[in-house]
Design a protein around this motif. Sequence first.
Motif, PDB file in Angstrom:
ATOM      1  N   ALA A 144       7.553   0.820  -1.803  1.00 41.13           N
ATOM      2  CA  ALA A 144       8.591  -0.065  -1.572  1.00 41.13           C
ATOM      3  C   ALA A 144       9.781   0.975  -1.897  1.00 41.13           C
ATOM      4  O   ALA A 144       9.985   1.511  -2.786  1.00 41.13           O
ATOM      5  CB  ALA A 144       8.447  -1.079  -2.581  1.00 41.13           C
ATOM      6  N   LEU A 145      10.733   0.734  -0.844  1.00 38.84           N
ATOM      7  CA  LEU A 145      12.082   1.635  -1.179  1.00 38.84           C
ATOM      8  C   LEU A 145      13.000   0.532  -1.135  1.00 38.84           C
ATOM      9  O   LEU A 145      13.364  -0.216  -0.210  1.00 38.84           O
ATOM     10  CB  LEU A 145      12.218   2.469   0.478  1.00 38.84           C
ATOM     11  N   VAL A 146      13.483   0.537  -2.198  1.00 38.22           N
ATOM     12  CA  VAL A 146      14.705  -0.504  -2.641  1.00 38.22           C
ATOM     13  C   VAL A 146      15.962   0.002  -2.942  1.00 38.22           C
ATOM     14  O   VAL A 146      16.182   1.237  -3.412  1.00 38.22           O
ATOM     15  CB  VAL A 146      14.043  -1.486  -3.781  1.00 38.22           C
ATOM     16  N   GLY A 147      17.064  -0.798  -3.181  1.00 38.50           N
ATOM     17  CA  GLY A 147      18.501  -0.327  -2.993  1.00 38.50           C
ATOM     18  C   GLY A 147      19.293  -1.596  -2.305  1.00 38.50           C
ATOM     19  O   GLY A 147      18.848  -2.150  -1.362  1.00 38.50           O
ATOM     20  N   ASP A 148      20.217  -1.621  -2.871  1.00 36.44           N
ATOM     21  CA  ASP A 148      21.441  -2.463  -2.297  1.00 36.44           C
ATOM     22  C   ASP A 148      21.880  -2.267  -0.981  1.00 36.44           C
ATOM     23  O   ASP A 148      21.747  -1.167  -0.498  1.00 36.44           O
ATOM     24  CB  ASP A 148      22.545  -2.581  -3.321  1.00 36.44           C
ATOM     25  N   ASN A 149      22.472  -3.036  -0.229  1.00 36.59           N
ATOM     26  CA  ASN A 149      23.279  -2.688   0.816  1.00 36.59           C
ATOM     27  C   ASN A 149      23.930  -1.523   1.025  1.00 36.59           C
ATOM     28  O   ASN A 149      24.885  -1.501   0.276  1.00 36.59           O
ATOM     29  CB  ASN A 149      24.201  -3.862   1.427  1.00 36.59           C
ATOM     30  N   GLY A 150      23.582  -0.693   1.844  1.00 35.03           N
ATOM     31  CA  GLY A 150      24.393   0.416   1.983  1.00 35.03           C
ATOM     32  C   GLY A 150      23.966   1.782   1.027  1.00 35.03           C
ATOM     33  O   GLY A 150      24.518   2.846   0.854  1.00 35.03           O
ATOM     34  N   SER A 177      12.694  -3.242   1.352  1.00 38.62           N
ATOM     35  CA  SER A 177      12.930  -4.922   1.231  1.00 38.62           C
ATOM     36  C   SER A 177      13.572  -5.173   0.122  1.00 38.62           C
ATOM     37  O   SER A 177      14.053  -4.478  -0.944  1.00 38.62           O
ATOM     38  CB  SER A 177      11.372  -5.566   0.723  1.00 38.62           C
ATOM     39  N   HIS A 178      14.409  -6.360   0.299  1.00 41.83           N
ATOM     40  CA  HIS A 178      15.393  -6.720  -0.987  1.00 41.83           C
ATOM     41  C   HIS A 178      14.988  -7.984  -1.589  1.00 41.83           C
ATOM     42  O   HIS A 178      15.370  -8.563  -2.659  1.00 41.83           O
ATOM     43  CB  HIS A 178      16.591  -7.310  -0.094  1.00 41.83           C
ATOM     44  N   PHE A 185       7.204  -6.661  -5.417  1.00 39.40           N
ATOM     45  CA  PHE A 185       5.830  -6.617  -6.549  1.00 39.40           C
ATOM     46  C   PHE A 185       4.416  -7.239  -6.197  1.00 39.40           C
ATOM     47  O   PHE A 185       3.550  -6.694  -6.807  1.00 39.40           O
ATOM     48  CB  PHE A 185       6.385  -7.450  -7.749  1.00 39.40           C
ATOM     49  N   ALA A 186       4.520  -8.002  -5.077  1.00 45.44           N
ATOM     50  CA  ALA A 186       3.263  -8.536  -4.694  1.00 45.44           C
ATOM     51  C   ALA A 186       2.437  -7.486  -3.779  1.00 45.44           C
ATOM     52  O   ALA A 186       1.102  -7.463  -3.875  1.00 45.44           O
ATOM     53  CB  ALA A 186       3.386  -9.695  -3.745  1.00 45.44           C
ATOM     54  N   THR A 212       4.540   0.712  -9.550  1.00 46.18           N
ATOM     55  CA  THR A 212       5.029  -0.833  -9.732  1.00 46.18           C
ATOM     56  C   THR A 212       4.439  -1.302 -10.995  1.00 46.18           C
ATOM     57  O   THR A 212       5.040  -2.220 -11.813  1.00 46.18           O
ATOM     58  CB  THR A 212       4.569  -1.459  -8.527  1.00 46.18           C
ATOM     59  N   SER A 213       3.290  -0.957 -11.512  1.00 49.28           N
ATOM     60  CA  SER A 213       2.519  -1.491 -12.569  1.00 49.28           C
ATOM     61  C   SER A 213       3.372  -1.155 -13.983  1.00 49.28           C
ATOM     62  O   SER A 213       3.120  -1.789 -15.029  1.00 49.28           O
ATOM     63  CB  SER A 213       1.040  -1.249 -12.641  1.00 49.28           C
ATOM     64  N   ASP A 214       4.283  -0.080 -13.773  1.00 52.34           N
ATOM     65  CA  ASP A 214       4.783   0.333 -15.138  1.00 52.34           C
ATOM     66  C   ASP A 214       6.226  -0.142 -15.322  1.00 52.34           C
ATOM     67  O   ASP A 214       6.792   0.163 -16.251  1.00 52.34           O
ATOM     68  CB  ASP A 214       5.027   1.930 -15.014  1.00 52.34           C
ATOM     69  N   VAL A 215       6.729  -1.134 -14.252  1.00 52.25           N
ATOM     70  CA  VAL A 215       8.080  -1.631 -14.364  1.00 52.25           C
ATOM     71  C   VAL A 215       8.107  -3.029 -14.287  1.00 52.25           C
ATOM     72  O   VAL A 215       7.144  -3.682 -13.840  1.00 52.25           O
ATOM     73  CB  VAL A 215       9.065  -1.043 -13.262  1.00 52.25           C
ATOM     74  N   THR A 216       9.078  -3.775 -14.710  1.00 53.78           N
ATOM     75  CA  THR A 216       9.334  -5.251 -14.656  1.00 53.78           C
ATOM     76  C   THR A 216      10.348  -5.236 -13.438  1.00 53.78           C
ATOM     77  O   THR A 216      10.966  -4.529 -13.313  1.00 53.78           O
ATOM     78  CB  THR A 216       9.528  -5.837 -15.929  1.00 53.78           C
ATOM     79  N   HIS A 217      10.370  -6.581 -13.030  1.00 58.74           N
ATOM     80  CA  HIS A 217      11.294  -7.284 -12.165  1.00 58.74           C
ATOM     81  C   HIS A 217      12.774  -6.877 -12.625  1.00 58.74           C
ATOM     82  O   HIS A 217      13.541  -6.188 -11.776  1.00 58.74           O
ATOM     83  CB  HIS A 217      11.412  -8.587 -11.924  1.00 58.74           C
ATOM     84  N   ARG A 218      12.970  -7.140 -13.760  1.00 58.78           N
ATOM     85  CA  ARG A 218      14.393  -7.033 -14.403  1.00 58.78           C
ATOM     86  C   ARG A 218      14.613  -5.381 -14.412  1.00 58.78           C
ATOM     87  O   ARG A 218      16.083  -4.946 -14.173  1.00 58.78           O
ATOM     88  CB  ARG A 218      14.176  -7.499 -15.793  1.00 58.78           C
ATOM     89  N   GLN A 219      13.928  -4.450 -14.403  1.00 56.98           N
ATOM     90  CA  GLN A 219      14.271  -3.171 -14.695  1.00 56.98           C
ATOM     91  C   GLN A 219      14.569  -2.707 -13.203  1.00 56.98           C
ATOM     92  O   GLN A 219      15.357  -1.858 -13.127  1.00 56.98           O
ATOM     93  CB  GLN A 219      12.983  -2.277 -15.170  1.00 56.98           C
TER      94      GLN A 219
END
Length: 252
Positions: free
Chosen positions: A36-42, A201-202, A208-209, A228-235
């Motif tokens: 998963a490649l994540v990050g805010d807009n821009g 995905s945002h 996580f799924a 993914t299994s090493d981190v939480t949503h919050r992190q």
Amino acid sequence: MSVTPALDLRGIEKSFGSVTVLHDVAFSAYPGEVTALVGDNGAGKTTLVKCIGGIHAFDAGEYRFEGRPVRIGSPREATRLGIEIVHQDLALCENLDIVQNLFLGRERRRGLTLDETAMEEMARSTLSGLAVRTMGSVRQRIATLSGGQRQTVAIARAVLWDSKVVILDEPAAALGIAQTQQVLEVVRRLADKGLAVVLISHNMNDVFAVSDRIAAMYLGRMVAQVRTSDVTHRQVVELITSGASGELGLRR
Ligand SMILES: Nc1ncnc2c1ncn2[C@@H]1O[C@H](COP(=O)(O)OP(=O)(O)OP(=O)(O)O)[C@@H](O)[C@H]1O
Ligand SMILES: [Mg+2]
């Protein structure tokens, strides 16, 4: 266990004029996994993906494909290696049917005419390989399909060829719950077939799924690449919003 990444980029720099959009970006994606490649807009996700796909030339950095250094000067060269991108803006032709869209620019010919039968068969088998149940005829026009069905056609177009890397730029952004579920199932199935799948995905629940790894960008930098299994949503949310979370990410 050391698996060679399908994609391995390091030190990628990209500016548009005087604006630097990617700073020293590293990114890897592995066969059989969803990254998963994540990050805010821009943050630079689409720009990174366009560099990977040969749409943008980057200014500096190393690009390895299956362990070999490569130079990708055009989308065609990326396609030739087996790198396919489903873009944020899909780019399907509304007035053409599913088969015509799948084979656009890469039509099968038989002598001087198009081999419609072969294309229809490939279209059907690719869609059923993705376990798409809800589509009627492969001769349906795109204009008559729902958002999720269009998304599936776009994904089918990417995997119809001998692809090794499939990158999906926000495939579920405008989809309902059931359709999102279906697209995520397709994403998972592609990885299970051995492809390296990159999913932008945002939606943290989707991330996580379905993902095995998460690569988080913040203001043009890659701030963390984790399992993914090493981190939480919050992190992950903290990485996205501030570039750091505890020991992870940018040094404050
Ligand atoms: N062709 C371009 N010319 C100039 N600036 C650009 C160009 N393309 C992107 N940018 C800038 O690069 C930055 C990163 O954009 P990018 O589209 O990569 O973000 P993103 O992470 O995909 O965001 P989103 O989640 O909104 O899709 C933005 O500030 C954007 O304005
Ligand atoms: Mg984007």
